[in-house]
Motif scaffolding. Structure first.
Motif, PDB file in Angstrom:
ATOM      1  N   ILE A  30      40.785  49.839  33.124  1.00  0.00           N
ATOM      2  CA  ILE A  30      40.417  51.257  33.114  1.00  0.00           C
ATOM      3  C   ILE A  30      40.161  51.711  34.544  1.00  0.00           C
ATOM      4  CG2 ILE A  30      38.626  52.906  32.418  1.00  0.00           C
ATOM      5  CD1 ILE A  30      38.343  51.299  29.839  1.00  0.00           C
ATOM      6  N   ILE A  31      40.827  52.787  34.936  1.00  0.00           N
ATOM      7  CA  ILE A  31      40.609  53.401  36.242  1.00  0.00           C
ATOM      8  C   ILE A  31      39.668  54.575  36.065  1.00  0.00           C
ATOM      9  CG2 ILE A  31      41.699  54.414  38.273  1.00  0.00           C
ATOM     10  CD1 ILE A  31      44.343  53.287  37.342  1.00  0.00           C
ATOM     11  N   HIS A  32      38.586  54.611  36.837  1.00  0.00           N
ATOM     12  CA  HIS A  32      37.618  55.698  36.701  1.00  0.00           C
ATOM     13  C   HIS A  32      38.142  56.989  37.318  1.00  0.00           C
ATOM     14  CE1 HIS A  32      33.966  58.066  37.329  1.00  0.00           C
ATOM     15  NE2 HIS A  32      33.388  57.316  36.411  1.00  0.00           N
ATOM     16  N   ARG A  33      38.685  56.918  38.511  1.00  0.00           N
ATOM     17  CA  ARG A  33      39.317  58.035  39.239  1.00  0.00           C
ATOM     18  C   ARG A  33      38.339  59.069  39.808  1.00  0.00           C
ATOM     19  NH1 ARG A  33      44.226  61.132  37.390  1.00  0.00           N
ATOM     20  NH2 ARG A  33      43.060  61.655  35.518  1.00  0.00           N
ATOM     21  N   ASP A  34      37.037  58.877  39.636  1.00  0.00           N
ATOM     22  CA  ASP A  34      36.103  59.850  40.216  1.00  0.00           C
ATOM     23  C   ASP A  34      34.784  59.177  40.589  1.00  0.00           C
ATOM     24  OD1 ASP A  34      35.342  62.295  41.182  1.00  0.00           O
ATOM     25  OD2 ASP A  34      34.825  63.154  39.236  1.00  0.00           O
TER      26      ASP A  34
ATOM     27  N   ASP B 274      41.307  58.471  47.314  1.00  0.00           N
ATOM     28  CA  ASP B 274      42.228  57.582  48.025  1.00  0.00           C
ATOM     29  C   ASP B 274      43.404  58.399  48.574  1.00  0.00           C
ATOM     30  OD1 ASP B 274      43.999  55.633  48.826  1.00  0.00           O
ATOM     31  OD2 ASP B 274      44.468  54.956  46.787  1.00  0.00           O
ATOM     32  N   PRO B 275      43.617  58.419  49.908  1.00  0.00           N
ATOM     33  CA  PRO B 275      44.745  59.180  50.469  1.00  0.00           C
ATOM     34  C   PRO B 275      46.095  58.719  49.923  1.00  0.00           C
ATOM     35  CG  PRO B 275      43.227  58.499  52.207  1.00  0.00           C
ATOM     36  CD  PRO B 275      42.809  57.781  50.962  1.00  0.00           C
ATOM     37  N   ASP B 276      46.220  57.424  49.638  1.00  0.00           N
ATOM     38  CA  ASP B 276      47.466  56.888  49.096  1.00  0.00           C
ATOM     39  C   ASP B 276      47.747  57.486  47.722  1.00  0.00           C
ATOM     40  OD1 ASP B 276      49.665  54.836  49.276  1.00  0.00           O
ATOM     41  OD2 ASP B 276      48.688  54.118  47.463  1.00  0.00           O
ATOM     42  N   TYR B 277      46.705  57.616  46.882  1.00  0.00           N
ATOM     43  CA  TYR B 277      46.822  58.230  45.559  1.00  0.00           C
ATOM     44  C   TYR B 277      47.139  59.715  45.705  1.00  0.00           C
ATOM     45  CZ  TYR B 277      44.870  60.259  41.196  1.00  0.00           C
ATOM     46  OH  TYR B 277      44.654  60.985  40.057  1.00  0.00           O
TER      47      TYR B 277
ATOM     48  N   SER C 242      42.654  52.465  43.899  1.00  0.00           N
ATOM     49  CA  SER C 242      42.174  53.828  44.184  1.00  0.00           C
ATOM     50  C   SER C 242      40.663  53.899  43.975  1.00  0.00           C
ATOM     51  CB  SER C 242      42.867  54.846  43.274  1.00  0.00           C
ATOM     52  OG  SER C 242      44.268  54.714  43.313  1.00  0.00           O
ATOM     53  N   ASP C 243      40.187  53.263  42.888  1.00  0.00           N
ATOM     54  CA  ASP C 243      38.742  53.195  42.648  1.00  0.00           C
ATOM     55  C   ASP C 243      38.038  52.407  43.746  1.00  0.00           C
ATOM     56  OD1 ASP C 243      38.786  54.698  40.355  1.00  0.00           O
ATOM     57  OD2 ASP C 243      38.621  53.007  38.974  1.00  0.00           O
ATOM     58  N   VAL C 244      38.683  51.337  44.213  1.00  0.00           N
ATOM     59  CA  VAL C 244      38.083  50.516  45.277  1.00  0.00           C
ATOM     60  C   VAL C 244      37.897  51.359  46.539  1.00  0.00           C
ATOM     61  CG1 VAL C 244      38.452  48.545  46.806  1.00  0.00           C
ATOM     62  CG2 VAL C 244      38.921  48.321  44.357  1.00  0.00           C
ATOM     63  N   TYR C 245      38.881  52.205  46.843  1.00  0.00           N
ATOM     64  CA  TYR C 245      38.739  53.084  48.000  1.00  0.00           C
ATOM     65  C   TYR C 245      37.529  54.005  47.828  1.00  0.00           C
ATOM     66  CZ  TYR C 245      39.696  56.607  51.578  1.00  0.00           C
ATOM     67  OH  TYR C 245      39.566  57.455  52.650  1.00  0.00           O
TER      68      TYR C 245
ATOM     69  N   VAL D 285      31.400  45.911  56.870  1.00  0.00           N
ATOM     70  CA  VAL D 285      32.750  45.360  56.969  1.00  0.00           C
ATOM     71  C   VAL D 285      33.435  45.402  55.604  1.00  0.00           C
ATOM     72  CG1 VAL D 285      34.036  43.214  57.308  1.00  0.00           C
ATOM     73  CG2 VAL D 285      32.363  43.944  59.015  1.00  0.00           C
ATOM     74  N   VAL D 286      32.708  45.055  54.532  1.00  0.00           N
ATOM     75  CA  VAL D 286      33.283  45.126  53.189  1.00  0.00           C
ATOM     76  C   VAL D 286      33.688  46.561  52.872  1.00  0.00           C
ATOM     77  CG1 VAL D 286      32.813  44.848  50.723  1.00  0.00           C
ATOM     78  CG2 VAL D 286      32.039  43.101  52.336  1.00  0.00           C
ATOM     79  N   GLY D 287      32.843  47.523  53.275  1.00  0.00           N
ATOM     80  CA  GLY D 287      33.189  48.921  53.061  1.00  0.00           C
ATOM     81  C   GLY D 287      34.490  49.293  53.741  1.00  0.00           C
ATOM     82  N   LEU D 288      34.689  48.824  54.972  1.00  0.00           N
ATOM     83  CA  LEU D 288      35.939  49.107  55.694  1.00  0.00           C
ATOM     84  C   LEU D 288      37.144  48.430  55.030  1.00  0.00           C
ATOM     85  CD1 LEU D 288      35.006  48.958  59.489  1.00  0.00           C
ATOM     86  CD2 LEU D 288      35.455  50.970  58.070  1.00  0.00           C
ATOM     87  N   LEU D 289      36.948  47.234  54.489  1.00  0.00           N
ATOM     88  CA  LEU D 289      38.037  46.580  53.765  1.00  0.00           C
ATOM     89  C   LEU D 289      38.477  47.415  52.560  1.00  0.00           C
ATOM     90  CD1 LEU D 289      36.822  42.846  53.780  1.00  0.00           C
ATOM     91  CD2 LEU D 289      38.734  43.810  55.091  1.00  0.00           C
ATOM     92  N   CYS D 290      37.509  48.072  51.920  1.00  0.00           N
ATOM     93  CA  CYS D 290      37.809  48.879  50.732  1.00  0.00           C
ATOM     94  C   CYS D 290      38.593  50.150  51.074  1.00  0.00           C
ATOM     95  CB  CYS D 290      36.522  49.266  50.007  1.00  0.00           C
ATOM     96  SG  CYS D 290      35.636  47.890  49.249  1.00  0.00           S
ATOM     97  N   VAL D 291      38.392  50.680  52.268  1.00  0.00           N
ATOM     98  CA  VAL D 291      39.019  51.970  52.601  1.00  0.00           C
ATOM     99  C   VAL D 291      40.236  51.800  53.505  1.00  0.00           C
ATOM    100  CG1 VAL D 291      36.878  53.263  52.281  1.00  0.00           C
ATOM    101  CG2 VAL D 291      37.426  52.336  54.543  1.00  0.00           C
ATOM    102  N   GLN D 292      40.842  50.624  53.510  1.00  0.00           N
ATOM    103  CA  GLN D 292      42.063  50.446  54.286  1.00  0.00           C
ATOM    104  C   GLN D 292      43.160  51.375  53.761  1.00  0.00           C
ATOM    105  OE1 GLN D 292      42.760  46.248  55.930  1.00  0.00           O
ATOM    106  NE2 GLN D 292      41.710  45.847  53.994  1.00  0.00           N
TER     107      GLN D 292
END
Length: 891
Positions: free
Chosen positions: A700-704, A748-751, A761-764, A823-830
């Motif tokens: 399940i993708i939350h998307r928000d 997520d800019p990619d989304y 997208s949720d991870v971002y 650092v984990v936060g930056l990994l999520c927003v690559q």
């Protein structure tokens, strides 16, 4: 009596099958002079004693869906309506009445009852309800009541032939209906077919025959041809109804009291009651030893489990299932008679007693353990695949595994079994079983399957091999955790019971592996019971090494509130007519309330109508009602009345995360969240996200994901909310094309560019929220660039990432952990979603003792920043991964 909500042909088939078929009552109840059988479609009885005109309400069968106090608005309306209908039924020659408006209901008596006794029978059923469901049914041998908040159909009436009336009965014009002044007045004339929206007071029978005596049963057998098999109908779960049986028989209470010497020799006891040893005389005069289970707390749940056990086990035959010899229900007693198992339950042999009661106790030898394991697995295969429909036991544990004189294992206690299909799908059920042996996936989703039994078997298998009891500490099964950790460190043989000698190491290792495969947290990765039996009997050398498992984080609730439909009046009363507004957003207002029947605090979301409102409302109800996790907000119910769309949630005392992150202009008393609470919120949101992505059959993708959709309870436990934009995806990690949904700063800019959403997208979005929590700064979009992400990334490129941290919480003792989390936060927003961690890996970075890789750093190239390939960074000796750090541990 024919049930008024089934067709005449259904009732006709029911009467024929119950009387004249090969499986009819004469066969089911051989030699019985008095029989009463209640089916869904009809009721049939015969006796040597005259029962005409007697209202019997001593035994009442109840079925409900939901849980509503009789003092609620719905309950009061239903109570008043049933009182009105009982008068109408009593004065009607059909002994029947139904409502034409909500709450919809019908009441019905057998035609032999005089008017006053019909009314008394219905009133007794109505008065005994302390609580009701949104819909339900109550039946006795003489009358019935059915009700619902939605309409249902009844069938045309055939007027009974004239019968001899008592003086209390007065002829009534059959066309006379309820007074038109009543809110439950009948709108359709007698003899009309009721529609789904307007219930007419009509009832069918077969040729006027309601009560069938023994002679008529024989006549039916002679002249009528069976149309359906007896399996088309099921006996209601009432002790007085005989189930379909082969060898087992009904005992008299006096017979069992004599056999057990008035319950003098107790063999064991448990939550259900007590078991006594007895001796019964067989037909040849020989005595046979039996075990008599006496159920002490006789309530509706006990009766249902009692009938389930009789019906299920009497239709099964296998050497590894305990044999039911019979039953007894007399004078309020519920008793079951089993074959005697000389060595008692497995639980008595696995662990040394803590008291000196059994000085002769010895641990089980290896050969006996192997025999017991094989027997349990064999019995389980038979349950799952040996009958027309698969059977789920739902309560496999040592106490329910009995051992005969030769230590042959037999599964017992079938009160919680359920039938399922053979396609391997799961089924929604109320949670039942013993916590230490219960599948966490079943606990969190309420969906049981054959793999749920496999999990329970796996725990028992490990307990037998290790000689150690499983315990729950929080959500962790101590035995599984121990064996899994020893396996991961290549020391699994240290988990084996020290009392076992001369067992081949490879065999022991492989059998422990089977146990670990069975208790895999994802039911899809567990072997089925046939594969387990094949491993144990024929192919132990082929058992694969269990994969490394990250412990599941689902919650085991002690009390489950299943979502239900509320009435608008209920929610209006609970919220004092929606007076206490505790929040608002794009899609509506949220109000605080208190449920009248339980006193629980709730939050009621009143959705503002817009183009997508109904779709998102339905999506949220469907999605969150089948999810269960401590980091997801719990949906208590919904309401769609009076043009309103409402959702009812558990009340979250601390509101949304957004209100705690930044100093509001109008609150002087606001204080920033301390470090431990921020870390607790981050790990909680990550845990909820991991469950969404991996905890159901489809991801399940939350998307928000954003601070406004993270709610906090009294203890600042974080729970994801607002599921109107969720979408299901597969578990292969592929993205799906979807319309853009979410909040720009967290999107997520990619989304956004590709319109292809995925779990990444949720991870971002989570990464942005995480950086906002750590830095105490709102993200903004400046020229399409996220200002917060840009700031943290730039400081990281210059080896100054700690300068991004909120100065109010950054201290010397948390600098290393703060750096790790940033650092984990930056990994999520690559920027490339393929470079972001999955939610599973993310949870290990946040809470596990693992290394975290550095994100790629930016390199100046002309007028732009080029980000180095992550593989180059990981192989660069100057950019070592972060060392593992211990997470904050709560006292």
């Amino acid at each position: 009596m024919c049930s008024a909500d089934f067709s005449r042909s259904d009732c006709n088939d029911c009467l024929i099958d119950a009387s004249s078929s090969a499986g009819g009552l004469a066969k089911r109840c051989p030699g019985s002079a008095t029989v009463v059988a209640i089916f869904d479609q009809c009721m049939l009885r015969y006796s040597n004693d005259n029962f005409f005109g007697a209202a019997e309400t001593g035994i009442i069968y109840t079925w409900t869906n939901g849980n509503v106090s009789m003092k609620s608005t719905y309950g009061n309306n239903l109570k008043q309506g049933l009182g009105y209908l009982s008068e109408q039924a009593a004065s009607s020659p059909q002994r029947f009445a139904a409502s034409a408006s909500a709450p919809y209901a019908l009441v019905q008596c057998t035609w032999d009852l005089p008017s006053d006794k019909c009314k008394k029978c219905i009133d007794t059923l109505s008065a005994n309800m302390s609580e009701v469901g949104i819909k339900g049914e109550r039946k006795s041998y003489s009358c019935r009541v059915r009700y619902s908040n939605s309409s249902f159909s009844v069938v045309p009436l055939v007027v009974p032939p004239p019968t001899k009336r008592t003086t209390s009965q007065q002829p009534v014009d059959e066309a006379a209906g309820p007074s038109s002044s009543s809110p439950w007045a009948r709108n359709s004339p007698p003899g009309s077919t009721a529609s789904s929206s307007n219930i007419g007071a009509v009832v069918g029978s077969v040729a006027g025959a309601v009560i069938v005596i023994a002679g008529l049963v024989v006549a039916y057998r002679c002249v009528m041809q069976r149309r359906r098999s007896p399996s088309s109908y099921h006996l209601m779960h009432k002790p007085e109804v005989r189930p379909i049986v082969n060898v087992p028989r009904q005992f008299k209470l006096s017979e069992l009291k004599k056999a057990t010497k008035n319950y003098s020799e107790k063999l064991g006891s448990g939550a259900f009651g007590e078991v006594f040893k007895g001796e019964l005389k067989q037909s040849g005069g020989d005595l046979v030893v039996v075990a008599v289970k006496r159920i002490l707390q006789v309530d509706e749940k006990a009766r249902n489990e009692y009938m389930t056990e009789i019906k299920t086990i009497s239709e099964l035959r296998h050497q590894n299932l305990v044999l039911l010899k019979g039953w007894c229900h007399e004078d309020g007693e519920l008793l079951l008679v089993y074959e005697y198992m000389a060595n008692g339950s497995l639980s008595a042999h696995l662990h040394r007693p803590t008291t000196p009661v059994q000085p002769s106790w010895m641990p089980l030898e290896w050969e006996k353990r192997c025999k017991i394991i094989d027997g349990i697995a064999s019995g389980l295969v038979y349950l799952h695949y040996g009958s027309e429909k698969g059977i789920i036991h739902r309560d496999i544990k040592p106490a329910n595994i009995l051992l005969d004189g030769s230590f042959t294992a037999k599964l017992g206690d079938f009160g919680l079994v359920r039938q399922v299909n053979h396609e391997g799908t799961s089924h929604t059920m109320t949670v039942g079983g013993s916590l230490c042996y219960l599948d966490p996936d079943y606990m969190t989703s309420n969906r049981a399957s054959k793999k749920s039994d496999v999990y329970s078997f796996g725990v028992v298998l490990l307990e037998i091999l290790c000689g150690e009891k499983p315990n729950l500490i929080g959500e962790t099964n101590t035995l599984i955790k121990k064996v899994r950790e020893l396996h991961d460190s290549n020391q699994i043989l240290q988990a084996a019971d020290n009392a076992l000698r001369n067992v081949e190491n490879e065999t022991m290792k492989r059998m422990l592996w089977v146990g670990l495969l069975c208790v895999h947290p994802d039911h899809r990765h567990r072997p089925d019971s046939t594969k387990v039996l094949s491993f144990l009997r024929d192919n132990i050398s082929s058992v694969p090494r269990p994969p490394h498992v990250i412990a599941a984080t689902g919650v085991r609730p002690t009390e489950v509130h299943a979502p239900r439909e509320f009435t608008y009046d209920e929610l209006s009363i609970a919220t004092s007519n929606f007076s206490d507004n505790i929040g608002s957003g794009t899609y509506g207002q949220v109000y605080k309330g208190t449920l009248e029947e339980s006193g629980d605090l709730i939050a009621v979301k009143k959705i503002t109508r817009h183009e997508r409102a109904i779709d998102e409302y339905i999506t949220e109800v469907r999605t969150i009602s089948r999810l269960r996790h401590r980091n997801l907000v719990h949906l208590r119910g919904w309401c769609n009345e009076n043009g309103e769309l409402l959702l009812v949630y558990e009340y979250m005392a601390k509101g949304s995360l957004r209100a705690h992150l930044h100093h509001p202009d109008n609150q002087q008393s606001w204080e920033p969240l301390d470090w431990k609470i921020r870390y607790k919120i981050i790990t909680g949101v990550a845990s909820g996200l991991h469950y969404l992505h991996t905890g159901s059959a489809q991801g399940i993708i939350h998307r928000d994901v954003k601070p406004a959709n993270v709610l906090l309870d009294e203890g600042f436990n974080a729970k994801l909310a607002d599921f109107g934009l969720v979408r299901q995806v597969n578990h292969e990690g592929t993205s799906r094309t979807m319309s853009i949904g979410g909040t720009p700063c967290y999107l997520d800019p990619d989304y956004k560019d590709s319109q292809r959403a995925s779990k990444k997208s949720d991870v971002y979005s989570f990464g942005v929220v995480m950086l906002e929590i750590l830095c105490g700064e709102k993200p903004k979009l400046v020229g399409g660039v996220n200002s917060l992400v840009k700031k943290v990334r730039g400081l990281h490129d210059r080896n100054k990432i700690l300068e991004a941290a909120d100065s109010t919480v950054l201290h010397n003792d948390n600098k290393e952990l703060m750096r790790r989390l940033l650092v984990v936060g930056l990994l999520c927003v690559q920027e490339d979603r393929h470079d972001r961690p999955t939610s599973t890996v993310l949870t290990t970075y946040l809470t596990g003792n693992v290394q975290v890789p550095e994100p790629p750093r930016g390199v100046q190239s002309g007028q732009s920043i080029v980000r180095q390939n992550s593989a180059t960074i990981y192989s660069n000796a100057s950019s070592n991964p972060l060392p593992p750090l211990d997470p904050i541990r709560e006292n």
